[in-house]
Motif scaffolding. Structure first.
Motif, PDB file in Angstrom:
ATOM      1  N   LYS A   1     -30.558   5.441 -34.992  1.00 37.22           N
ATOM      2  CA  LYS A   1     -30.498   4.003 -34.724  1.00 37.22           C
ATOM      3  C   LYS A   1     -31.866   3.464 -34.325  1.00 37.22           C
ATOM      4  CE  LYS A   1     -27.858   0.720 -31.949  1.00 37.22           C
ATOM      5  NZ  LYS A   1     -26.776   0.575 -30.944  1.00 37.22           N
TER       6      LYS A   1
ATOM      7  N   THR B   1     -29.234  -3.154 -36.406  1.00 33.23           N
ATOM      8  CA  THR B   1     -28.307  -2.186 -35.825  1.00 33.23           C
ATOM      9  C   THR B   1     -27.343  -2.873 -34.851  1.00 33.23           C
ATOM     10  OG1 THR B   1     -29.831  -1.686 -34.010  1.00 33.23           O
ATOM     11  CG2 THR B   1     -30.014  -0.337 -36.000  1.00 33.23           C
TER      12      THR B   1
ATOM     13  N   GLY C   1     -26.214  -1.676 -28.443  1.00 36.11           N
ATOM     14  CA  GLY C   1     -25.661  -0.557 -27.686  1.00 36.11           C
ATOM     15  C   GLY C   1     -26.765   0.210 -27.009  1.00 36.11           C
TER      16      GLY C   1
ATOM     17  N   GLU D   1     -21.749   1.756 -28.137  1.00 38.55           N
ATOM     18  CA  GLU D   1     -22.078   0.586 -28.933  1.00 38.55           C
ATOM     19  C   GLU D   1     -21.038  -0.502 -28.726  1.00 38.55           C
ATOM     20  OE1 GLU D   1     -24.300   2.560 -32.812  1.00 38.55           O
ATOM     21  OE2 GLU D   1     -22.180   2.021 -32.938  1.00 38.55           O
ATOM     22  N   ARG D   2     -21.489  -1.740 -28.876  1.00 42.66           N
ATOM     23  CA  ARG D   2     -20.557  -2.861 -28.816  1.00 42.66           C
ATOM     24  C   ARG D   2     -19.527  -2.708 -29.933  1.00 42.66           C
ATOM     25  NH1 ARG D   2     -21.166  -8.360 -27.878  1.00 42.66           N
ATOM     26  NH2 ARG D   2     -22.535  -7.780 -26.143  1.00 42.66           N
TER      27      ARG D   2
ATOM     28  N   ILE E   1     -24.917   1.585 -38.842  1.00 38.36           N
ATOM     29  CA  ILE E   1     -24.283   2.409 -37.808  1.00 38.36           C
ATOM     30  C   ILE E   1     -24.692   3.882 -37.916  1.00 38.36           C
ATOM     31  CG2 ILE E   1     -22.316   0.938 -37.260  1.00 38.36           C
ATOM     32  CD1 ILE E   1     -20.636   2.515 -39.219  1.00 38.36           C
TER      33      ILE E   1
END
Length: 755
Positions: A124, A134, A137, A204-205, A293
């Protein structure tokens, strides 16, 4: 599919496939076409697996994860290259290094790409530095749980907690609020350590109602990196893909170009070689904003849909790139539409939990089928439950959907539960047909009930039972007055013989051999159509059968007349909402966590024990408030349906603690029982005018008489023991029938338990 021209040398003369199941067999298929010798590896559990027999040579290894053993097998057998498939060692940089050190070519990307993209946190950060967007997060590396909680508050909930290593959705856990975070971290770490040997986490959100779209890339060492278009992988359950298709039904040419550019940029940033997949999440209403992701540095499970719409054999291209050849492909064009369905050994009605067993019959439908099994294959809890992929292609999406459904209907898997019926229901879902997808669609559909067996399925099993057990099967016991009188009905026609079959939902079906049951009427099969009722496949016996008919598979158990009647009385007398206090293991596995102490008071929904199987965790929760009694412990091995805990319900407020007995000795009052039920049913037995009524009446009378005979036998035994005991009093038929229908059904439990 394009093939290597005759003037080109073969990429290799011998290739070892460091994998098992359907992907090993799929790679073998290309190796055979190219004239390359194939070498398989296998563990003791897979000694008789199809991929072992299919290879030109096979070598035993202690584990598919044993790097030294796999490399040694390749060297000893003279393999020039190793194809890792997917999963296991496919994204292991140490394995790639070991191959290189031994002089064996690793069919995959270089070590740098494996190291960077194999770590979600590092990947990421890496692609973000190269301009690829991205998901918001943070990495949990080096943070305490308290520090993670602070960062989580800053990032915002809901959060997806996932292992940094590995893939396939394993270990991913959702924390919807701060109270969920501690348990989510513990679960994700435990699964990550077990499945990947690394418990590093990434948070991550969690995007609401997103689509999961991925791009297939191919790259060689001569500077060419290509996008082969996108795949729609949105239909997932527990982060495991179920249905995949190419192209996406919502991606237009401009969006496809942007996705392809982002994927190529990510691949080039690590000097990627071979076949890889760059995965994105996009909001359903903002397709122009894809978020990176992860990148899977290997062949994907769903690669066949790309092969069918592009005409490119991805395994062949992997081999060519690994051998140093330049990519030499025509302009990539997408032809029509392809859809893949993953067939899992699982039980949808039990929350889609993995299933085990022996495949008693296997037959593929009319489509491309990449299969791990054949008739006789054993499905264990040791490996992933996916046993096959069924892939259909058509000129458009609607045609591909129809062809896939037809192929699934014709796919026969007997002896083990599968999700085929659920896949067909999913393909018929209006949202799926319209392409209106998001990653939560499958979860919102909930857990289905076990499918109802069709008329043809019931008839086929009843006929098999009758043929195997002979003409006396299902008839009264020796000495019964009904055997002496024989079948009859008012008006002269003989009542048909009845076979009682119980399905996986506990429903009992009364079926007359050679007869189709339609609603409340029984009609002779030959009155409806000549020949067999319908093509059906039946395996098993003598008490449990598997049948495939009308596009579905079912397990049916033969039960006695008395058991059938007891099932019905129990079901009729069970109060709505009644929940069994005994909680059972949903599948065979290991108890990895116990969340409460024996004797604790628990609330509905509280976690009790967690069981791990097939690298997945399954938590048993309290169905209601009460007191828990544990029947297992951490580290214990449990069988499917073994009782792991009992939750005795808490007494409702204000209820007296003394009075009438409770539990097993308590007899529930019937619900809405009509007055005069016994006499009305006794009378109906003497006034039957249809074949169905005659059969039902005869069955009830036989049940009653058998019960009376048992009672008389018990009385005779008692009289033998006590010479002064009074003899059993004879009863007439009406009394027997009436007394066989108790007003208070007695609950019964049919689950299996361990000692």
């Amino acid at each position: 599919m394009p093939t290597i021209p005759d003037s080109d040398p073969r990429p290799f003369s011998s290739v070892l496939v460091a994998n098992r199941g359907e992907i090993a067999r799929r790679v073998f298929r290309t190796l055979r076409r190219l004239g390359i010798r194939s070498v398989a590896v296998y563990t003791d559990a897979d000694a008789d697996a199809p991929h072992v027999r299919e290879a030109d040579h096979a070598v035993r290894v202690p584990s598919y994860l044993d790097v030294d053993a796999v490399v040694a097998a390749a060297v000893a057998d003279g393999a020039e290259a190793v194809h890792p498939g997917y999963g296991f060692l496919s994204e292991n940089a140490g394995f790639a290094r070991a191959c290189a050190a031994a002089g064996v070519v690793f069919v995959g990307p270089g070590v740098e790409a494996l190291e960077v993209m194999g770590d979600k946190i590092r990947a990421k950060e890496h692609v973000a530095a190269h301009g690829v967007p991205t998901v918001p997060g943070f990495s949990a590396t080096g943070l305490t749980d308290a520090e993670i909680a602070v960062e989580a508050d800053h990032a915002g909930y809901p959060l997806l907690v996932k292992p940094s290593a590995g893939g396939g959705g394993k270990g991913m856990t959702v924390a919807t609020r701060p109270d969920d975070l501690v348990d989510a971290l513990a679960t994700a770490r435990r699964v990550a350590a077990s499945a990947f040997g690394d418990d590093t986490l990434l948070l991550e959100r969690l995007l609401e109602r997103p689509r999961h779209i991925e791009v297939q890339v191919l790259a060689d060492r001569h500077g060419t990196t290509l996008s082969l278009g996108e795949r729609e992988c949105t239909l997932q359950r527990r982060h495991q893909k179920v249905i995949e298709e190419a192209p996406s039904p919502v991606v237009d040419a401009e969006t496809r170009r942007r996705l392809g550019e982002a994927a190529v940029a990510a691949a080039r940033s690590v000097g990627y070689l071979g076949a890889g997949t760059v995965e994105f999440l996009v909001s359903g209403d903002r397709l122009d904003e894809p978020f990176f992701i992860e990148m899977n540095t290997r062949l994907q499970v769903e690669h066949p849909v790309t092969e069918l719409v592009t005409g490119i054999d991805l395994v062949e291209q992997q081999l060519r790139v690994a051998a140093g050849f330049a990519l030499d492909l025509p302009e990539v064009r997408l032809d029509g539409h392809a859809i893949e369905a993953r067939v899992y050994a699982e039980t949808p009605s039990r929350g889609y939990l993995p299933a085990t067993g022996t495949v008693t019959d296997w037959h593929a439908g009319d489509a491309r089928v990449d299969s791990a099994v054949e008739t006789g294959s054993v499905i264990s809890a040791l490996y992933d439950p996916m046993i096959a992929k069924v892939i259909a292609h058509g000129p458009d999406r609607a045609t591909a959907l129809a062809r896939l459904d037809a192929a699934l209907a014709d796919t026969v898997v007997l002896g083990v539960d599968t999700n085929i019926a659920d896949l067909r229901a999913l393909l018929a879902d209006p949202a799926v047909r319209a392409g209106e997808l998001d990653t939560g669609l499958l979860d919102r559909r909930g857990t289905p009930e076990a499918p109802h067996p069709s008329t043809a399925a019931l008839a086929a099993v009843a006929d098999r039972v009758a043929n195997e057990q002979g003409p006396d099967a299902g008839t009264p016991t020796l000495g019964s007055v009904w055997r002496r009188v024989g079948p009859w009905r008012a008006g002269g026609a003989a009542a048909p013989r009845i076979i009682h079959l119980e399905d996986d939902a506990g429903r009992v079906h009364d079926v007359a051999p050679g007869v189709i049951h339609l609603g409340d009427d029984l009609e002779r099969a030959h009155d409806l159509a000549p020949g067999p009722v319908q093509a059906a496949v039946v395996t098993g016996g003598p008490t449990e059968y598997w049948v495939h008919a009308d596009g579905g598979a079912h397990r049916l158990r033969v039960v006695s007349r008395r058991a059938a009647a007891e099932r019905r009385r129990t079901a009729a007398g069970r109060a709505p909402g009644t929940i069994d206090p005994d909680l059972v293991a949903p599948l065979p596995g290991t108890v990895v966590a116990v969340h409460t102490a024996d004797g604790d008071a628990v609330a509905a929904g509280d976690r009790l024990v967690t069981i791990e199987a097939m690298k997945m965790e399954h938590t048993v929760t309290a169905p209601h408030a009460g007191t828990v009694r544990l029947r297992t412990s951490a580290g214990a091995q449990v069988a499917r349906d073994a009782v792991v805990a009992t939750v005795t319900p808490a007494a409702p407020a204000g209820e007296a603690s003394t009075g009438s007995p409770t539990g097993a000795d308590q007899v529930a009052e019937p619900i809405d029982a009509p007055a005069g039920r016994e006499s009305s049913r006794t009378t109906s037995a003497m006034r039957t005018t249809s074949v169905a009524d005659a059969a039902s009446a005869a069955e009830e009378a036989r049940i009653a008489e058998d019960a009376h005979a048992d009672a008389d036998a018990d009385a005779e035994n008692d009289a033998d023991a006590d010479p002064d005991a009074a003899p059993a009093k004879p009863r007439d038929l009406a009394t027997t029938l009436a007394s066989s229908l108790p007003a208070s059904p007695i609950p019964a439990s049919h689950k299996e338990t361990l000692p």
